[in-house]
Scaffold this motif. Structure first.
Motif, PDB file in Angstrom:
ATOM      1  N   TYR A 164      73.308  10.970  25.913  1.00 29.25           N
ATOM      2  CA  TYR A 164      71.889  11.243  26.088  1.00 29.25           C
ATOM      3  C   TYR A 164      71.587  12.458  26.980  1.00 29.25           C
ATOM      4  O   TYR A 164      70.748  13.288  26.613  1.00 29.25           O
ATOM      5  CB  TYR A 164      71.173   9.995  26.624  1.00 29.25           C
ATOM      6  CG  TYR A 164      69.679  10.123  26.624  1.00 29.25           C
ATOM      7  CD1 TYR A 164      68.937   9.835  25.471  1.00 29.25           C
ATOM      8  CD2 TYR A 164      68.982  10.550  27.749  1.00 29.25           C
ATOM      9  CE1 TYR A 164      67.555   9.963  25.459  1.00 29.25           C
ATOM     10  CE2 TYR A 164      67.603  10.673  27.741  1.00 29.25           C
ATOM     11  CZ  TYR A 164      66.902  10.385  26.592  1.00 29.25           C
ATOM     12  OH  TYR A 164      65.535  10.523  26.575  1.00 29.25           O
ATOM     13  N   PRO A 165      72.229  12.605  28.160  1.00 31.18           N
ATOM     14  CA  PRO A 165      71.923  13.784  28.989  1.00 31.18           C
ATOM     15  C   PRO A 165      72.192  15.096  28.263  1.00 31.18           C
ATOM     16  O   PRO A 165      71.452  16.074  28.435  1.00 31.18           O
ATOM     17  CB  PRO A 165      72.849  13.620  30.202  1.00 31.18           C
ATOM     18  CG  PRO A 165      73.148  12.161  30.256  1.00 31.18           C
ATOM     19  CD  PRO A 165      73.199  11.718  28.834  1.00 31.18           C
ATOM     20  N   PHE A 166      73.245  15.122  27.441  1.00 33.84           N
ATOM     21  CA  PHE A 166      73.591  16.346  26.725  1.00 33.84           C
ATOM     22  C   PHE A 166      72.637  16.584  25.554  1.00 33.84           C
ATOM     23  O   PHE A 166      72.359  17.734  25.190  1.00 33.84           O
ATOM     24  CB  PHE A 166      75.039  16.270  26.244  1.00 33.84           C
ATOM     25  CG  PHE A 166      76.018  16.091  27.371  1.00 33.84           C
ATOM     26  CD1 PHE A 166      76.366  17.157  28.184  1.00 33.84           C
ATOM     27  CD2 PHE A 166      76.568  14.850  27.640  1.00 33.84           C
ATOM     28  CE1 PHE A 166      77.250  16.997  29.239  1.00 33.84           C
ATOM     29  CE2 PHE A 166      77.462  14.670  28.685  1.00 33.84           C
ATOM     30  CZ  PHE A 166      77.794  15.748  29.495  1.00 33.84           C
ATOM     31  N   ILE A 167      72.130  15.500  24.966  1.00 34.11           N
ATOM     32  CA  ILE A 167      71.105  15.639  23.922  1.00 34.11           C
ATOM     33  C   ILE A 167      69.859  16.276  24.523  1.00 34.11           C
ATOM     34  O   ILE A 167      69.247  17.174  23.925  1.00 34.11           O
ATOM     35  CB  ILE A 167      70.767  14.263  23.308  1.00 34.11           C
ATOM     36  CG1 ILE A 167      71.971  13.702  22.560  1.00 34.11           C
ATOM     37  CG2 ILE A 167      69.560  14.378  22.371  1.00 34.11           C
ATOM     38  CD1 ILE A 167      71.774  12.289  22.035  1.00 34.11           C
ATOM     39  N   GLU A 168      69.490  15.825  25.733  1.00 33.05           N
ATOM     40  CA  GLU A 168      68.328  16.412  26.410  1.00 33.05           C
ATOM     41  C   GLU A 168      68.559  17.893  26.718  1.00 33.05           C
ATOM     42  O   GLU A 168      67.648  18.710  26.562  1.00 33.05           O
ATOM     43  CB  GLU A 168      68.033  15.659  27.705  1.00 33.05           C
ATOM     44  CG  GLU A 168      67.355  14.330  27.516  1.00 33.05           C
ATOM     45  CD  GLU A 168      66.731  13.805  28.794  1.00 33.05           C
ATOM     46  OE1 GLU A 168      65.767  13.041  28.713  1.00 33.05           O
ATOM     47  OE2 GLU A 168      67.209  14.170  29.891  1.00 33.05           O
ATOM     48  N   THR A 169      69.766  18.241  27.146  1.00 41.14           N
ATOM     49  CA  THR A 169      70.082  19.644  27.447  1.00 41.14           C
ATOM     50  C   THR A 169      69.938  20.513  26.199  1.00 41.14           C
ATOM     51  O   THR A 169      69.341  21.598  26.239  1.00 41.14           O
ATOM     52  CB  THR A 169      71.509  19.772  27.991  1.00 41.14           C
ATOM     53  OG1 THR A 169      71.636  19.003  29.189  1.00 41.14           O
ATOM     54  CG2 THR A 169      71.843  21.228  28.314  1.00 41.14           C
ATOM     55  N   ILE A 170      70.477  20.026  25.089  1.00 41.91           N
ATOM     56  CA  ILE A 170      70.403  20.769  23.831  1.00 41.91           C
ATOM     57  C   ILE A 170      68.947  20.931  23.390  1.00 41.91           C
ATOM     58  O   ILE A 170      68.516  22.016  22.973  1.00 41.91           O
ATOM     59  CB  ILE A 170      71.225  20.064  22.728  1.00 41.91           C
ATOM     60  CG1 ILE A 170      72.718  20.135  23.069  1.00 41.91           C
ATOM     61  CG2 ILE A 170      70.966  20.698  21.366  1.00 41.91           C
ATOM     62  CD1 ILE A 170      73.595  19.283  22.177  1.00 41.91           C
TER      63      ILE A 170
END
Length: 245
Positions: A164-170
């Protein structure tokens, strides 16, 4: 009634967060506070909960036992609780409100001379995701444990909590760089919609758990502000998506 328990097996703040959220999710638990350094949990409950019930709720690597001197310990804790003023919701959510204010100001500065404020909405959403993902990435061990306490998809698919954190970053980069905006908007509606369902259920159940919107670095309670924060992003994403269709 308040009882103090010794908990072994915790090795990091992520463990502490996981144990605290698990205990708070147990029926009849009014509030559970877990301290990593002291290896203890102070649990206030509406009715007596057997230690075996608490143990079954926790993962096997943690062991919970009631302290023999818990009565004395509780008296001391209750005395401090009475002396220490309880923070209002506004005070507890101060970090979240400050961060949102900074994002709003940064968005205004980037777009003050633009006639079309649709671009400002994209900038706000991009900055929102980048900043919020940063705080989540600070504790990649603790965040998934906190997140799955209320997000339905993270409960069903634990790996989603890690991603999830990396989805938000993308998503943040896509909004700021104007890459495949319609896709980013659809994904935003899906992931925030799922999370908002979990937040709503938690608020309706009146569970006292930690909000993972800013990871575990900042201890924020789950309140109506979390729902409003998600709702604003969902409304903005819906408005922008309708403009692209």
């Amino acid at each position: 009634m308040t009882h103090t328990y010794k908990i072994t097996g915790m090795t990091c703040n992520g463990c502490r967060t996981s144990v605290e959220n698990t205990l708070n999710a147990i029926e009849a638990v009014r509030e559970a506070k877990v301290h990593l350094d002291q290896e203890e949990a102070i649990i206030t409950m509406d009715s007596h909960i057997p230690t075996t019930t608490l143990q079954k709720a926790l993962p096997e690597k943690y062991t919970i036992t009631e302290k023999k001197d818990s009565t004395v310990h509780n008296d001391v804790n209750n005395a401090f609780a009475k002396a220490e003023p309880k923070k209002s919701k506004l005070q507890q959510l101060q970090p979240l409100l400050i961060i949102l204010a900074y994002i709003a100001v940064a968005t205004a500065l980037l777009n003050y001379n633009r006639a079309n404020w649709d671009e400002a909405m994209l900038d706000f959403m991009g900055l929102f995701f980048i900043v919020f993902s940063f705080f989540k990435i600070l504790d990649l061990k603790g965040f998934p444990e906190s997140f799955r306490m209320y997000d339905p998809l993270a409960k069903f698919l634990p790996a989603y909590g890690w991603l999830y954190p990396f989805i938000e970053t993308i998503l943040g980069l896509m909004f700021l760089m104007r890459l495949e905006i319609p896709i980013a908007l659809v994904v935003t509606l899906i992931i925030l919609g799922i999370t908002t369902i979990g937040v709503t259920k938690t608020l309706l159940d009146k569970k006292s758990i930690q909000c993972a919107c800013l990871g575990t670095a900042l201890k924020l309670p789950m309140t109506e502000a979390t729902f409003i924060e998600n709702a604003i992003m969902i409304v903005m994403a819906a408005i922008m998506l309708s403009a692209y269709l």
